[in-house]
Design a protein around this motif. Structure first.
Motif, PDB file in Angstrom:
ATOM      1  N   SER A 141      27.497 -96.175  30.593  1.00 36.25           N
ATOM      2  CA  SER A 141      28.954 -96.209  30.541  1.00 36.25           C
ATOM      3  C   SER A 141      29.465 -97.294  29.600  1.00 36.25           C
ATOM      4  O   SER A 141      28.854 -98.370  29.471  1.00 36.25           O
ATOM      5  N   SER A 142      30.583 -97.024  28.928  1.00 35.52           N
ATOM      6  CA  SER A 142      31.251 -98.044  28.122  1.00 35.52           C
ATOM      7  C   SER A 142      31.819 -99.129  29.034  1.00 35.52           C
ATOM      8  O   SER A 142      32.351 -98.825  30.109  1.00 35.52           O
ATOM      9  N   PRO A 143      31.761-100.411  28.605  1.00 33.61           N
ATOM     10  CA  PRO A 143      32.387-101.466  29.416  1.00 33.61           C
ATOM     11  C   PRO A 143      33.903-101.304  29.515  1.00 33.61           C
ATOM     12  O   PRO A 143      34.531-101.909  30.385  1.00 33.61           O
ATOM     13  N   GLU A 144      34.480-100.480  28.628  1.00 37.59           N
ATOM     14  CA  GLU A 144      35.930-100.256  28.654  1.00 37.59           C
ATOM     15  C   GLU A 144      36.321 -99.060  29.528  1.00 37.59           C
ATOM     16  O   GLU A 144      37.509 -98.761  29.663  1.00 37.59           O
ATOM     17  N   ARG A 145      35.358 -98.356  30.100  1.00 36.75           N
ATOM     18  CA  ARG A 145      35.688 -97.205  30.958  1.00 36.75           C
ATOM     19  C   ARG A 145      36.251 -97.699  32.280  1.00 36.75           C
ATOM     20  O   ARG A 145      35.712 -98.629  32.892  1.00 36.75           O
ATOM     21  N   ILE A 146      37.334 -97.062  32.730  1.00 37.47           N
ATOM     22  CA  ILE A 146      37.925 -97.377  34.019  1.00 37.47           C
ATOM     23  C   ILE A 146      38.171 -96.066  34.775  1.00 37.47           C
ATOM     24  O   ILE A 146      38.100 -94.983  34.189  1.00 37.47           O
ATOM     25  N   ASP A 147      38.477 -96.174  36.055  1.00 32.71           N
ATOM     26  CA  ASP A 147      38.863 -94.995  36.829  1.00 32.71           C
ATOM     27  C   ASP A 147      40.324 -94.682  36.516  1.00 32.71           C
ATOM     28  O   ASP A 147      41.200 -95.542  36.701  1.00 32.71           O
ATOM     29  N   ALA A 148      40.579 -93.464  36.061  1.00 31.49           N
ATOM     30  CA  ALA A 148      41.956 -93.070  35.756  1.00 31.49           C
ATOM     31  C   ALA A 148      42.779 -93.083  37.040  1.00 31.49           C
ATOM     32  O   ALA A 148      42.387 -92.481  38.039  1.00 31.49           O
ATOM     33  N   PRO A 149      43.931 -93.782  37.039  1.00 33.39           N
ATOM     34  CA  PRO A 149      44.724 -93.878  38.269  1.00 33.39           C
ATOM     35  C   PRO A 149      45.458 -92.592  38.648  1.00 33.39           C
ATOM     36  O   PRO A 149      45.886 -92.444  39.789  1.00 33.39           O
ATOM     37  N   CYS A 150      45.595 -91.645  37.711  1.00 31.27           N
ATOM     38  CA  CYS A 150      46.306 -90.400  37.994  1.00 31.27           C
ATOM     39  C   CYS A 150      45.351 -89.380  38.606  1.00 31.27           C
ATOM     40  O   CYS A 150      44.269 -89.132  38.065  1.00 31.27           O
ATOM     41  N   HIS A 151      45.770 -88.741  39.700  1.00 29.28           N
ATOM     42  CA  HIS A 151      44.860 -87.838  40.409  1.00 29.28           C
ATOM     43  C   HIS A 151      44.682 -86.495  39.700  1.00 29.28           C
ATOM     44  O   HIS A 151      43.778 -85.738  40.039  1.00 29.28           O
ATOM     45  N   VAL A 152      45.550 -86.171  38.712  1.00 30.44           N
ATOM     46  CA  VAL A 152      45.367 -84.918  37.973  1.00 30.44           C
ATOM     47  C   VAL A 152      45.006 -85.183  36.502  1.00 30.44           C
ATOM     48  O   VAL A 152      45.109 -84.294  35.666  1.00 30.44           O
ATOM     49  N   PHE A 153      44.554 -86.394  36.206  1.00 27.22           N
ATOM     50  CA  PHE A 153      44.268 -86.765  34.812  1.00 27.22           C
ATOM     51  C   PHE A 153      43.309 -85.795  34.131  1.00 27.22           C
ATOM     52  O   PHE A 153      43.515 -85.405  32.982  1.00 27.22           O
ATOM     53  N   GLU A 154      42.274 -85.373  34.827  1.00 32.10           N
ATOM     54  CA  GLU A 154      41.261 -84.530  34.192  1.00 32.10           C
ATOM     55  C   GLU A 154      41.732 -83.099  33.982  1.00 32.10           C
ATOM     56  O   GLU A 154      41.142 -82.357  33.199  1.00 32.10           O
ATOM     57  N   GLN A 155      42.785 -82.680  34.665  1.00 30.81           N
ATOM     58  CA  GLN A 155      43.323 -81.335  34.469  1.00 30.81           C
ATOM     59  C   GLN A 155      44.533 -81.319  33.537  1.00 30.81           C
ATOM     60  O   GLN A 155      44.725 -80.392  32.760  1.00 30.81           O
ATOM     61  N   CYS A 156      45.366 -82.327  33.616  1.00 29.54           N
ATOM     62  CA  CYS A 156      46.647 -82.346  32.902  1.00 29.54           C
ATOM     63  C   CYS A 156      46.439 -82.694  31.433  1.00 29.54           C
ATOM     64  O   CYS A 156      45.559 -83.476  31.091  1.00 29.54           O
ATOM     65  N   GLY A 157      47.268 -82.112  30.557  1.00 26.33           N
ATOM     66  CA  GLY A 157      47.157 -82.382  29.122  1.00 26.33           C
ATOM     67  C   GLY A 157      48.093 -83.460  28.627  1.00 26.33           C
ATOM     68  O   GLY A 157      48.183 -83.716  27.437  1.00 26.33           O
ATOM     69  N   GLY A 158      48.820 -84.123  29.539  1.00 25.75           N
ATOM     70  CA  GLY A 158      49.815 -85.105  29.107  1.00 25.75           C
ATOM     71  C   GLY A 158      49.220 -86.393  28.587  1.00 25.75           C
ATOM     72  O   GLY A 158      49.744 -86.989  27.647  1.00 25.75           O
ATOM     73  N   CYS A 159      48.164 -86.887  29.227  1.00 27.62           N
ATOM     74  CA  CYS A 159      47.493 -88.132  28.810  1.00 27.62           C
ATOM     75  C   CYS A 159      46.060 -87.812  28.404  1.00 27.62           C
ATOM     76  O   CYS A 159      45.445 -86.908  28.950  1.00 27.62           O
ATOM     77  N   GLN A 160      45.535 -88.584  27.459  1.00 31.44           N
ATOM     78  CA  GLN A 160      44.148 -88.370  27.039  1.00 31.44           C
ATOM     79  C   GLN A 160      43.247 -89.584  27.304  1.00 31.44           C
ATOM     80  O   GLN A 160      42.027 -89.468  27.302  1.00 31.44           O
ATOM     81  N   LEU A 161      43.858 -90.769  27.546  1.00 32.16           N
ATOM     82  CA  LEU A 161      43.047 -91.992  27.530  1.00 32.16           C
ATOM     83  C   LEU A 161      43.164 -92.851  28.783  1.00 32.16           C
ATOM     84  O   LEU A 161      42.855 -94.041  28.745  1.00 32.16           O
TER      85      LEU A 161
END
Length: 454
Positions: free
Chosen positions: A66-86
């Motif tokens: 894992s990258s040291p800059e990887r974090i857990d995305a706080p949004c529960h639909v981040f992996e499905q939604c196209g609004g945010c990428q990072l």
């Protein structure tokens, strides 16, 4: 290519870079694979999907290292939604990647390896920054769904919370989904073109607190209108404007041509710096006013105005940059192809008591030569084009009339780099580029470039 990548292959690869849309890039003997969700510096296990001649796509199966800059995305639909990428990348990591994105296109497209690209100006709090939400509504299995579109689709990812938009928009979105059923309001179905409510649009003046709610409906006649207005006023007692926009077309475009005021005023007011702006239901207005001020302050700094200069603001919109410039220039001339935006710009100049800004509707490449033919002369030209960059005719106009300084505000580093190359070939020199993070958690970055005539 000696190594052939086949569909469904499972591979372990090293991620070297990010694309402009936030996908990881790994190379298998020179063949690029784009991997949604992977970050630079990671070793990942992937399954190859679609393969084309020069590149392919792969699905992330597992992060091995894992990258040291990887974090857990706080949004529960981040992996499905196209609004945010990072959201899975730390904010410091996002800013570094955006600076690298700009640096790469300056080197590769503009051929300007020596031009300084400064660190990205970020936000102290990169959440809840959007002052405008456009939320599609639909029906699925007898239930109302609302949220945001999955990437590259019109499938709505149902949610009650979006942590980059206002809390007021969240509250109203969640409430309307429940109350629509109670009051018998059908959500619009894109496939059958039936149903009433197409979109909910919420606009908030970040400085003033004024809120506008726009109900985009498929028909003008809206029998439950008064009941829904009452719901909105109950949920958001501070609301200052409730509008209905009618869009009966079979289209993906959000707004129709007719807008009706249901409650309060037909505009809200917001400020950027000390300039006030009237915002109507369909006005273009930057969605992140705090960072817009940062962006425009840099544009003003690069313009180096002493009070004696005459300035052109090409692609002026509703006059946001023009009115900033007018505070320190002798005169500002704004041009914009959308007539309604020009009317808004004139009204905003009047609202602020600014009398040295003049606006004309038309294409910049047509209007600017006309101004020169009328005997006007310009010291500084500011451009803020759409994502496709400047029209080639406008660039030829700049090269013909040669204003001594050009300030280029860009929402697309790739087209900025392309246009800088053309200006450089015509005798201009790019002095520096300042990126600004207008859209935290997304892969987008805006820039201001200072260009001077040699």
């Amino acid at each position: 290519m000696s190594f052939i990548v086949n569909q469904n292959d499972r591979l372990t690869v090293y991620v070297e870079d990010l694309t402009h849309d936030g996908s990881g890039v790994a190379k298998v003997e020179g063949y690029p694979l784009f991997i949604h969700g992977a970050l630079p510096g990671e070793e990942v296990e992937v399954q190859v999907g679609k393969t084309l001649k020069n590149y392919g796509f792969a699905r992330l199966l597992n992060v091995v290292t894992s990258s040291p800059e990887r974090i857990d995305a706080p949004c529960h639909v981040f992996e499905q939604c196209g609004g945010c990428q990072l959201q899975h990348l730390s904010y410091e990591g996002q800013l570094l990647q955006k600076q690298k994105q700009v640096r790469d296109v300056m080197d590769r497209i503009a051929k300007l390896p020596d031009v300084p690209v400064h660190p990205v100006k970020g936000m102290q709090d990169p959440w809840r920054y959007r002052n405008k939400s456009q939320i599609p509504f639909s029906e699925r299995n007898g239930e109302v769904v609302a949220g945001f579109y999955r990437s590259r689709s019109h499938h709505i990812v149902d949610t009650d919370v979006c942590i980059i938009q206002s809390e007021e928009a969240d509250e109203l979105m969640a409430t309307l989904k429940r109350e629509m059923l109670i009051h018998g309001v059908d959500a619009y179905n894109e496939r059958t073109h039936r149903g009433m409510l197409r979109h909910l649009v919420v606009r908030k003046g970040q400085a003033t607190g004024e809120i506008m709610v726009v109900l985009v409906t498929s028909k003008k006649k809206f029998p439950q209108r008064d009941a829904i207005v009452a719901v909105i006023k109950r949920v958001l007692p501070e609301v200052t404007s409730i509008m209905q926009n009618v869009n009966g077309e079979k289209t993906n475009v959000i707004f129709g041509n007719e807008t009706i005021c249901l409650y309060g005023k037909s505009v809200i007011i917001d400020t950027i710096g000390d300039i006030q702006f009237e915002i109507s239901a369909r006005s273009f207005y930057q969605v992140n006013p705090a960072q817009t001020e940062v962006l425009y302050r840099h544009a003003l700094e690069y313009a180096e105005l002493s009070g004696n200069e005459t300035v052109i603001d090409a692609y002026c919109g509703i006059g946001t940059i023009s009115l900033f410039l007018a505070q320190q220039a002798k005169e500002v001339y704004g041009v914009e192809i959308v007539p309604q935006a020009i009317e808004d710009a004139k009204r905003n100049a009047e609202l602020n008591g600014i009398t040295n800004a003049y606006f004309e509707a038309g294409a910049s490449e047509d209007v600017i030569p006309k101004w020169y033919e009328q005997g006007k002369r310009f010291d500084v030209l500011v451009v803020d084009p759409p994502r496709k960059g400047c029209d080639e005719k406008l660039l030829q106009t700049i090269l013909k009339y040669k204003p001594k300084r050009v300030v280029y505000v860009s929402c697309n580093p790739g087209t900025l780099a392309r246009d800088l190359r053309m200006l450089e070939d015509g005798g201009y020199r790019t002095k520096e580029v300042q990126p600004v993070d207008m859209f935290p958690q997304s892969s987008h970055v805006e820039c201001v470039a200072l260009i001077e005539l040699e």
